[in-house]
Enzyme design. Structure first.
Site, PDB file in Angstrom:
ATOM      1  N   HIS A 123     -19.189  -5.368  55.043  1.00 37.40           N
ATOM      2  CA  HIS A 123     -18.178  -5.986  55.898  1.00 37.40           C
ATOM      3  C   HIS A 123     -17.575  -7.219  55.238  1.00 37.40           C
ATOM      4  O   HIS A 123     -16.361  -7.451  55.328  1.00 37.40           O
ATOM      5  CB  HIS A 123     -18.800  -6.361  57.245  1.00 37.40           C
ATOM      6  CG  HIS A 123     -19.442  -5.203  57.950  1.00 37.40           C
ATOM      7  ND1 HIS A 123     -18.708  -4.197  58.516  1.00 37.40           N
ATOM      8  CD2 HIS A 123     -20.749  -4.888  58.158  1.00 37.40           C
ATOM      9  CE1 HIS A 123     -19.532  -3.316  59.069  1.00 37.40           C
ATOM     10  NE2 HIS A 123     -20.771  -3.708  58.852  1.00 37.40           N
ATOM     11  N   ASN A 401     -21.663 -32.459  57.419  1.00 38.14           N
ATOM     12  CA  ASN A 401     -22.233 -31.300  56.742  1.00 38.14           C
ATOM     13  C   ASN A 401     -21.220 -30.657  55.799  1.00 38.14           C
ATOM     14  O   ASN A 401     -21.581 -30.160  54.729  1.00 38.14           O
ATOM     15  CB  ASN A 401     -22.704 -30.279  57.777  1.00 38.14           C
ATOM     16  CG  ASN A 401     -23.411 -29.098  57.145  1.00 38.14           C
ATOM     17  OD1 ASN A 401     -24.512 -29.220  56.617  1.00 38.14           O
ATOM     18  ND2 ASN A 401     -22.779 -27.935  57.188  1.00 38.14           N
ATOM     19  N   ASN A 407     -18.867 -29.040  47.896  1.00 34.93           N
ATOM     20  CA  ASN A 407     -19.010 -29.104  46.438  1.00 34.93           C
ATOM     21  C   ASN A 407     -20.360 -29.743  46.129  1.00 34.93           C
ATOM     22  O   ASN A 407     -20.464 -30.964  46.015  1.00 34.93           O
ATOM     23  CB  ASN A 407     -17.863 -29.906  45.818  1.00 34.93           C
ATOM     24  CG  ASN A 407     -17.835 -29.841  44.308  1.00 34.93           C
ATOM     25  OD1 ASN A 407     -18.827 -29.474  43.679  1.00 34.93           O
ATOM     26  ND2 ASN A 407     -16.708 -30.200  43.714  1.00 34.93           N
ATOM     27  N   HIS A 411     -21.469 -33.540  44.854  1.00 32.32           N
ATOM     28  CA  HIS A 411     -22.267 -34.229  45.872  1.00 32.32           C
ATOM     29  C   HIS A 411     -23.598 -34.692  45.302  1.00 32.32           C
ATOM     30  O   HIS A 411     -24.058 -35.800  45.607  1.00 32.32           O
ATOM     31  CB  HIS A 411     -22.499 -33.314  47.074  1.00 32.32           C
ATOM     32  CG  HIS A 411     -23.471 -33.864  48.068  1.00 32.32           C
ATOM     33  ND1 HIS A 411     -24.824 -33.551  48.036  1.00 32.32           N
ATOM     34  CD2 HIS A 411     -23.315 -34.730  49.096  1.00 32.32           C
ATOM     35  CE1 HIS A 411     -25.435 -34.195  49.008  1.00 32.32           C
ATOM     36  NE2 HIS A 411     -24.560 -34.910  49.664  1.00 32.32           N
ATOM     37  N   TYR A 419     -25.076 -43.259  46.051  1.00 30.97           N
ATOM     38  CA  TYR A 419     -25.749 -43.539  47.318  1.00 30.97           C
ATOM     39  C   TYR A 419     -27.180 -44.021  47.099  1.00 30.97           C
ATOM     40  O   TYR A 419     -27.578 -45.081  47.599  1.00 30.97           O
ATOM     41  CB  TYR A 419     -25.727 -42.278  48.178  1.00 30.97           C
ATOM     42  CG  TYR A 419     -26.358 -42.458  49.544  1.00 30.97           C
ATOM     43  CD1 TYR A 419     -25.659 -43.044  50.587  1.00 30.97           C
ATOM     44  CD2 TYR A 419     -27.666 -42.013  49.781  1.00 30.97           C
ATOM     45  CE1 TYR A 419     -26.238 -43.207  51.837  1.00 30.97           C
ATOM     46  CE2 TYR A 419     -28.251 -42.167  51.025  1.00 30.97           C
ATOM     47  CZ  TYR A 419     -27.532 -42.771  52.053  1.00 30.97           C
ATOM     48  OH  TYR A 419     -28.114 -42.928  53.279  1.00 30.97           O
ATOM     49  N   SER A 442     -15.044 -41.632  45.991  1.00 35.62           N
ATOM     50  CA  SER A 442     -14.462 -40.290  45.981  1.00 35.62           C
ATOM     51  C   SER A 442     -12.967 -40.343  46.254  1.00 35.62           C
ATOM     52  O   SER A 442     -12.179 -39.634  45.608  1.00 35.62           O
ATOM     53  CB  SER A 442     -15.172 -39.419  47.021  1.00 35.62           C
ATOM     54  OG  SER A 442     -14.642 -38.111  47.030  1.00 35.62           O
ATOM     55  N   HIS A 446     -10.067 -39.108  43.563  1.00 32.74           N
ATOM     56  CA  HIS A 446      -9.128 -38.052  43.936  1.00 32.74           C
ATOM     57  C   HIS A 446      -7.677 -38.533  43.827  1.00 32.74           C
ATOM     58  O   HIS A 446      -6.806 -37.812  43.308  1.00 32.74           O
ATOM     59  CB  HIS A 446      -9.413 -37.564  45.356  1.00 32.74           C
ATOM     60  CG  HIS A 446     -10.543 -36.583  45.444  1.00 32.74           C
ATOM     61  ND1 HIS A 446     -11.861 -36.981  45.449  1.00 32.74           N
ATOM     62  CD2 HIS A 446     -10.556 -35.235  45.543  1.00 32.74           C
ATOM     63  CE1 HIS A 446     -12.639 -35.918  45.539  1.00 32.74           C
ATOM     64  NE2 HIS A 446     -11.879 -34.842  45.599  1.00 32.74           N
TER      65      HIS A 446
END
Length: 536
Positions: A123, A401, A407, A411, A419, A442, A446
């Site tokens: 499917h 989430n 990505n 991350h 972080y 980020s 970008h």
């Protein structure tokens, strides 16, 4: 003692024997009659099992991930070295290298990409076929328009030819960046590591060498690509190649140095002993493998499936043509003359919603072409085992989430080196500030890419990341798990893609119709689409 047979007993045994034979014959007959029905039931049962496979993947994915994390933590905690480090921490030892040593970091394991597993379901495979059919419709419709308007059936692909113009120049610039990253960071780390424990002033030595490497990184990996794309006037696609490779090599070299510096600081070589440094082959492999986290070794697959490699590269090429037809059929006709028309809120809103469909298509094509096909092709050629370049971001019920699963490659780098390092420096305080630093970094990167590649400054993506991205991260958090939240996530994703495609296309044609008269600072940073309609 002999026994005598009772009268009538042989007839009873004969009747029982005949009864058993008749029962067996009826069972065989019934089985033959029901064979066709059983085959139909098998088909239905197989379909049910395929559906159950999808449900089981969704249900057990989180549980298996938690179980593996728990196993990894227990194995690390049971290691003697871990206990020694824990005792030293409890006693108040604050050596920076010791803190680095306690990090668990990313663990690489052999696993397939999620789409490769899902495409085994009939499917899901049909949805893939639908996208191919839509590409065929785009090709046929474009040829029909060309035949009606121009009287020809040949597609020239002039937009692709323009976008990838001066490709040899772009590849030459990339080669310079790659050779620098291959030689200088590796040699600098080896020179520093081999002499750190023998020099008289190791901190001063580290500071001087670190400043020299920082200047080299800024000149070669920082300013040289910017100079090249502007000086040689590279077209957009060629600029994307140079700028994205610039960012990739910066992140790779940072990870290589960041992962190996703590090893040198923690090492205690004996007198005359040579410190074991990373092998050159490991570093060379890392520069090509599809991850931004350095390890001396990675899990490997047993062989290379060259058909799989060829299929993935063919799909990347197909996605490239797909993007071409979307721009030609859905974007260029709408936005070419828009900047010449009087501005109105009605026109802007309608343009944004008209751009949601091509914007969503471009998002899905970028995801499939790069995060699945391109990375899997290189992973297969290098026998790189961990293929989790993304997770099931399409099932996200929160933007938090979605940011983690869209990505995974980037991350992981942001989590480990932005972080986590921010929390480590701040003593595991200011978690909100650590999260905001990730979003700001980020957003800046970008916007830096789009500004250099498109040739103008229009901070649409920066605002979406730094403002709306942060807001949605708090509003649509992990506590929201209902299907309605997934629907809302997709609604905002559609609108965001429409805003980007609409505004960037408007600015592109505004730059053409109303070129800059004076190259002052404010003229360069002010979007032309804001005033171009008044001048036309």
């Amino acid at each position: 003692m002999s026994t005598e047979e009772c009268p009538g007993e042989p007839e009873v045994r004969e009747r029982k024997k005949q009864s058993k034979e008749n029962t067996t014959q009826r069972a065989v007959a019934n089985g033959s009659a029901d064979y066709g029905n059983d085959f139909d039931h098998l088909i239905i049962w197989r379909r049910r099992i395929e559906d159950m496979k999808v449900e089981l993947l969704d249900q057990f994915k989180g549980q298996l991930s938690e179980l593996l994390d728990k196993i990894i933590e227990e194995s690390i905690e049971s290691h003697p070295k871990y206990k020694q480090v824990t005792k030293s921490q409890e006693s108040g030892h604050r050596n920076r290298g010791e803190k680095f040593a306690t990090d668990k970091g990313k663990v690489f394991v052999n696993r397939r990409s999620m789409l490769d597993e899902l495409f085994e379901i009939h499917h899901i495979r049909t949805i893939y076929h639908m996208f191919i059919a839509l590409l065929i419709v785009f090709v046929v419709s474009t040829m029909a328009v060309e035949f009606i308007d121009e009287g020809r059936l040949i597609l020239e692909f002039d937009l692709l030819v323009y976008a990838f113009g001066r490709l040899p120049t772009a590849l030459t610039v990339w080669l310079c960046l790659f050779l620098y990253t291959l030689v200088i960071p590796y040699k600098a780390l080896n020179m520093w590591g081999n002499s750190y424990h023998s020099v008289r002033y190791p901190r001063l030595y580290s500071l001087v060498l670190g400043l020299v490497i920082a200047v080299c990184q800024a000149c070669v990996l920082g300013f040289y690509p910017i100079y090249a794309v502007i000086q040689y006037e590279l077209p957009p696609a060629s600029r994307f190649i140079v700028i994205l490779e610039q960012i990739r090599l910066v992140m790779k070299s940072h990870s290589f140095i960041r992962e190996n510096v703590p090893k040198v600081l923690n090492a205690k070589p004996k007198e005359g002993e040579v410190l074991q440094m990373p092998e050159f082959s490991s570093y060379l492999y890392f520069l090509f493998c599809p991850t931004l986290i350095y390890r001396d070794s990675y899990p490997r697959t047993p062989k290379i499936r060259w058909k799989y490699v060829a299929l993935n590269f063919a799909q990347v090429l197909g996605c490239l043509f797909y993007c071409y037809f979307i721009l030609v059929r859905l974007c260029i006709p709408v936005f070419t003359n828009m900047s010449k028309q009087p501005f109105s809120i009605k026109m802007l809103i309608l343009s944004i919603f008209n751009a949601t469909l091509p914007g969503t298509f471009l998002l899905l094509l970028f995801f499939f072409a790069f995060l699945h096909c391109w990375l899997n092709a290189f992973a297969e050629m290098l026998r790189f085992g961990d293929r989790m370049f993304y997770k099931d971001w399409w099932n996200s019920t929160s933007f938090a989430n979605y940011y983690r699963t869209w990505n995974v490659v980037v991350h992981d780098w942001l989590y480990c080196y932005t972080y986590s390092d921010f929390l480590r420096i701040s003593g595991k305080r200011f978690r909100v500030a650590a999260m905001l630093s990730v979003f700001i970094l980020s957003a800046v990167v970008h916007e830096y890419v789009l500004t250099l590649c498109l040739g103008y400054f229009y901070p649409v993506l920066f605002c979406l990341f730094a403002i709306f991205g942060v807001l949605f991260n708090f509003v649509f958090n992990d506590n929201r798990t209902s299907p309605a939240c997934n629907i809302m996530m997709w609604v905002f994703l559609f609108i965001g893609q429409g805003i980007q495609v609409c505004l960037y296309c408007q600015e592109w044609y505004a730059q053409i119709h109303c070129p800059i008269r004076e190259r002052t600072f404010w003229e360069l940073v002010t979007p032309r689409s804001w005033s171009c309609r008044l001048e036309a």
